[in-house]
Design a protein around this motif. Structure first.
Motif, mmCIF file in Angstrom:
data_model
loop_
_atom_site.group_PDB
_atom_site.id
_atom_site.type_symbol
_atom_site.label_atom_id
_atom_site.label_comp_id
_atom_site.label_asym_id
_atom_site.label_seq_id
_atom_site.Cartn_x
_atom_site.Cartn_y
_atom_site.Cartn_z
ATOM 1 N N PRO A 9 0.800 -1.223 0.000
ATOM 2 C CA PRO A 9 0.000 0.000 0.000
ATOM 3 C C PRO A 9 0.837 1.280 0.000
ATOM 4 O O PRO A 9 0.368 2.313 -0.473
ATOM 5 N N PHE A 10 2.051 1.229 0.499
ATOM 6 C CA PHE A 10 2.887 2.430 0.511
ATOM 7 C C PHE A 10 3.499 2.709 -0.863
ATOM 8 O O PHE A 10 3.719 3.859 -1.217
ATOM 9 N N CYS A 11 3.777 1.658 -1.615
ATOM 10 C CA CYS A 11 4.367 1.854 -2.943
ATOM 11 C C CYS A 11 3.372 2.466 -3.929
ATOM 12 O O CYS A 11 3.781 2.975 -4.969
ATOM 13 N N SER A 12 2.089 2.406 -3.588
ATOM 14 C CA SER A 12 1.073 2.954 -4.501
ATOM 15 C C SER A 12 0.476 4.269 -3.989
ATOM 16 O O SER A 12 -0.545 4.722 -4.501
ATOM 17 N N PHE A 28 4.317 11.314 4.022
ATOM 18 C CA PHE A 28 2.896 11.539 3.774
ATOM 19 C C PHE A 28 2.134 11.322 5.072
ATOM 20 O O PHE A 28 2.615 10.650 5.991
ATOM 21 N N LEU A 29 0.945 11.911 5.159
ATOM 22 C CA LEU A 29 0.135 11.750 6.358
ATOM 23 C C LEU A 29 -0.330 10.300 6.478
ATOM 24 O O LEU A 29 -0.733 9.682 5.486
ATOM 25 N N ASP A 30 -0.285 9.780 7.699
ATOM 26 C CA ASP A 30 -0.724 8.416 7.981
ATOM 27 C C ASP A 30 -2.211 8.289 7.664
ATOM 28 O O ASP A 30 -2.998 9.162 8.014
ATOM 29 N N GLY A 31 -2.597 7.204 7.012
ATOM 30 C CA GLY A 31 -4.002 6.966 6.674
ATOM 31 C C GLY A 31 -4.850 6.609 7.870
ATOM 32 O O GLY A 31 -6.082 6.700 7.813
ATOM 33 N N PHE A 32 -4.232 6.187 8.957
ATOM 34 C CA PHE A 32 -4.928 5.816 10.193
ATOM 35 C C PHE A 32 -4.223 6.505 11.360
ATOM 36 O O PHE A 32 -3.620 5.851 12.205
ATOM 37 N N PRO A 33 -4.264 7.842 11.396
ATOM 38 C CA PRO A 33 -3.463 8.595 12.369
ATOM 39 C C PRO A 33 -3.922 8.396 13.807
ATOM 40 O O PRO A 33 -5.114 8.247 14.076
ATOM 41 N N ILE A 34 -2.958 8.399 14.712
ATOM 42 C CA ILE A 34 -3.291 8.369 16.136
ATOM 43 C C ILE A 34 -3.233 9.760 16.737
ATOM 44 O O ILE A 34 -3.583 9.947 17.894
ATOM 45 N N GLN A 93 4.774 -4.398 13.294
ATOM 46 C CA GLN A 93 4.767 -3.887 11.926
ATOM 47 C C GLN A 93 3.665 -4.580 11.134
ATOM 48 O O GLN A 93 3.609 -5.804 11.068
ATOM 49 N N THR A 94 2.761 -3.791 10.550
ATOM 50 C CA THR A 94 1.654 -4.358 9.776
ATOM 51 C C THR A 94 1.798 -4.128 8.280
ATOM 52 O O THR A 94 1.237 -4.886 7.493
ATOM 53 N N VAL A 95 2.507 -3.083 7.872
ATOM 54 C CA VAL A 95 2.824 -2.870 6.462
ATOM 55 C C VAL A 95 4.318 -3.145 6.323
ATOM 56 O O VAL A 95 5.138 -2.490 6.958
ATOM 57 N N LEU A 96 4.635 -4.136 5.521
ATOM 58 C CA LEU A 96 6.021 -4.580 5.436
ATOM 59 C C LEU A 96 6.819 -3.789 4.401
ATOM 60 O O LEU A 96 7.490 -4.332 3.539
ATOM 61 N N HIS A 97 6.707 -2.491 4.527
ATOM 62 C CA HIS A 97 7.560 -1.524 3.826
ATOM 63 C C HIS A 97 8.086 -0.641 4.949
ATOM 64 O O HIS A 97 7.302 -0.062 5.703
ATOM 65 N N ALA A 98 9.379 -0.571 5.087
ATOM 66 C CA ALA A 98 9.995 0.187 6.183
ATOM 67 C C ALA A 98 9.377 1.573 6.287
ATOM 68 O O ALA A 98 9.095 2.213 5.274
#
Length: 128
Positions: A9-12, A28-34, A93-98
């Motif tokens: 999802p980060f590569c796109s 970029f702004l986090d899609g699920f910000p805390i 880690q839930t998205v396996l893009h650093a």
């Protein structure tokens, strides 16, 4: 198993969402910000861990994280931040893009912010 560049999802992420970038990193702004203005800084190269990057790429990710932090502080008067990395699935880690989280903090957003990131393991957080 690591996501491929094609399914990551980060590569796109649409470049219109980028708030800062360089040859080696994107913010970029986090899609699920805390928190409001919670920002992610990622390497442009698709790797699961920051430690899979060469030293110059790692340095550029951290340089851009610093730029984002300073920009948020200047533009919004934010005085405190949590800066964090979840490196590997057991670490959350839930998205396996650093990626590096730059999370603004403000007085009163938590009843007791002491311990900060130590709360990832609640039973060990309170050391005082």
């Amino acid at each position: 198993m690591a996501e491929s560049r094609d399914t990551c999802p980060f590569c796109s992420i649409d470049p219109k969402r980028w708030i800062a970038s360089s040859d080696a990193a994107i913010a970029f702004l986090d899609g699920f910000p805390i928190a409001e203005h919670h920002t992610l800084v990622i390497p442009q190269r698709h790797v699961a861990s920051l430690f899979d990057l060469d030293v110059s790429e790692q340095a550029e990710v951290w340089r851009l994280a610093s730029e984002v932090r300073h920009r948020l502080a200047d533009e919004f008067g934010i005085e405190a931040f949590n800066i964090g990395v979840n490196d590997g699935v057991p670490a959350g880690q839930t998205v396996l893009h650093a990626h590096v989280h730059v999370i603004p903090r403000v007085t009163g957003d938590s009843d007791d912010p002491r311990g900060g990131i130590r709360w990832v393991i609640p039973d060990k957080a309170r050391y005082w």
